[in-house]
Design a protein around this motif. Sequence first.
Motif, PDB file in Angstrom:
ATOM      1  N   ARG A  31       0.787  -1.244  -0.089  1.00  0.00           N
ATOM      2  CA  ARG A  31      -0.164   0.117   0.300  1.00  0.00           C
ATOM      3  C   ARG A  31       0.822   1.668  -0.141  1.00  0.00           C
ATOM      4  NH1 ARG A  31      -3.571  -0.715   5.779  1.00  0.00           N
ATOM      5  NH2 ARG A  31      -4.260   1.227   4.761  1.00  0.00           N
ATOM      6  N   ASP A  57      -8.558   8.114   1.634  1.00  0.00           N
ATOM      7  CA  ASP A  57      -8.898   7.355   1.154  1.00  0.00           C
ATOM      8  C   ASP A  57      -9.405   6.979   0.090  1.00  0.00           C
ATOM      9  OD1 ASP A  57     -11.215   8.726   0.944  1.00  0.00           O
ATOM     10  OD2 ASP A  57     -11.849   8.734   3.420  1.00  0.00           O
ATOM     11  N   VAL A  93      -5.446   5.533  -0.098  1.00  0.00           N
ATOM     12  CA  VAL A  93      -6.017   3.899   0.366  1.00  0.00           C
ATOM     13  C   VAL A  93      -6.940   3.680   0.989  1.00  0.00           C
ATOM     14  CG1 VAL A  93      -5.254   2.589   1.781  1.00  0.00           C
ATOM     15  CG2 VAL A  93      -3.103   3.649   1.363  1.00  0.00           C
ATOM     16  N   ASP A  96      -8.802   3.756   4.798  1.00  0.00           N
ATOM     17  CA  ASP A  96      -8.278   4.297   6.025  1.00  0.00           C
ATOM     18  C   ASP A  96      -9.506   5.407   6.248  1.00  0.00           C
ATOM     19  OD1 ASP A  96      -5.586   3.331   5.866  1.00  0.00           O
ATOM     20  OD2 ASP A  96      -4.891   5.004   4.974  1.00  0.00           O
ATOM     21  N   THR A  97      -9.253   5.762   7.792  1.00  0.00           N
ATOM     22  CA  THR A  97      -9.901   5.953   8.430  1.00  0.00           C
ATOM     23  C   THR A  97      -8.462   6.968   8.605  1.00  0.00           C
ATOM     24  OG1 THR A  97      -8.869   4.739  10.705  1.00  0.00           O
ATOM     25  CG2 THR A  97     -11.019   4.320   9.569  1.00  0.00           C
ATOM     26  N   ALA A 100      -5.870   5.210  10.152  1.00  0.00           N
ATOM     27  CA  ALA A 100      -5.008   4.399   9.629  1.00  0.00           C
ATOM     28  C   ALA A 100      -3.794   5.523   9.097  1.00  0.00           C
ATOM     29  CB  ALA A 100      -5.167   3.646   8.579  1.00  0.00           C
ATOM     30  N   GLY A 101      -4.978   6.742   8.532  1.00  0.00           N
ATOM     31  CA  GLY A 101      -4.209   7.951   8.040  1.00  0.00           C
ATOM     32  C   GLY A 101      -3.002   8.174   8.930  1.00  0.00           C
ATOM     33  N   ARG A 104       0.008   6.079   8.584  1.00  0.00           N
ATOM     34  CA  ARG A 104       1.579   6.124   7.310  1.00  0.00           C
ATOM     35  C   ARG A 104       1.961   7.026   7.062  1.00  0.00           C
ATOM     36  NH1 ARG A 104      -1.316   6.670   2.475  1.00  0.00           N
ATOM     37  NH2 ARG A 104      -3.922   7.021   3.062  1.00  0.00           N
ATOM     38  N   LEU A 123      -9.895  13.103   4.482  1.00  0.00           N
ATOM     39  CA  LEU A 123      -9.809  11.770   6.057  1.00  0.00           C
ATOM     40  C   LEU A 123     -10.934  12.305   6.487  1.00  0.00           C
ATOM     41  CD1 LEU A 123      -5.932  10.543   6.772  1.00  0.00           C
ATOM     42  CD2 LEU A 123      -7.866   9.058   5.368  1.00  0.00           C
TER      43      LEU A 123
END
Length: 237
Positions: A31, A57, A93, A96-97, A100-101, A104, A123
């Motif tokens: 990813r 996202d 990605v 992604d919440t 999660a964002g 990364r 996001l």
Amino acid sequence: MKTRYGSTICILIGALALAGCGSEAPPAQEREAQAAEAPSADQPVMGPERRVLAFGDSLFAGYNVDAEDSYPAKLEAALRANGVNARVANAGVSGDTSSAGLQRFVFTLDAQGETPELVIIELGGNDLLRGLPPAQTRDNLDTMLAETQKRGIPTLLMGMRAPPNLGEAFVNDFDTIYPDLAKKYGAQLVPFFLESIYQRPELIQPDRIHPTEKGIEELVAATVANVREALPKAPAS
């Protein structure tokens, strides 16, 4: 309670759930490799290259469309058509919440060959889908904006809005996140990223969730001026 969202609320909720549909997300390393890759463009352009990182996202990743039809790719083409020698890296990605964002975000910034002149953050929709506390979404986005501020990178924040059926208190807590953070960090703001398409079901794919290629074109047309405004002035030749 009827509001201007009215009969389109199902489409809006679906659009907020973009990353929750389709195939499973690839492994983290794959990813990230995909996220750091910029779309190519064939148009000859003039002037210094302007690097933009589109971080989000599946609204950015581009669900069920070709890579060249994703929002970052079409944004790059629109900027070039307007005389801006842009190179927009697609760091979207699916799934992604904001949490999660955030996990990364620093990696993605560090993975860019050159520091981007602008970061676009999109996001929060999946946070709504999962009913996550607005305070959590706020904290995650706050941390990302603090990081871009620390690095001296201008930021454009793509806002989202909570559907009214989540309750007045929740809607107020969520909807104030984006303008509050934009003001706090001096970031540019698009108040509601989906404003131009959410009432137009013909611009939504048959799954009633994801924007069509035409829908993505509409999103780009509605926001390219915001991106141009958010870009710092190009250095003198």
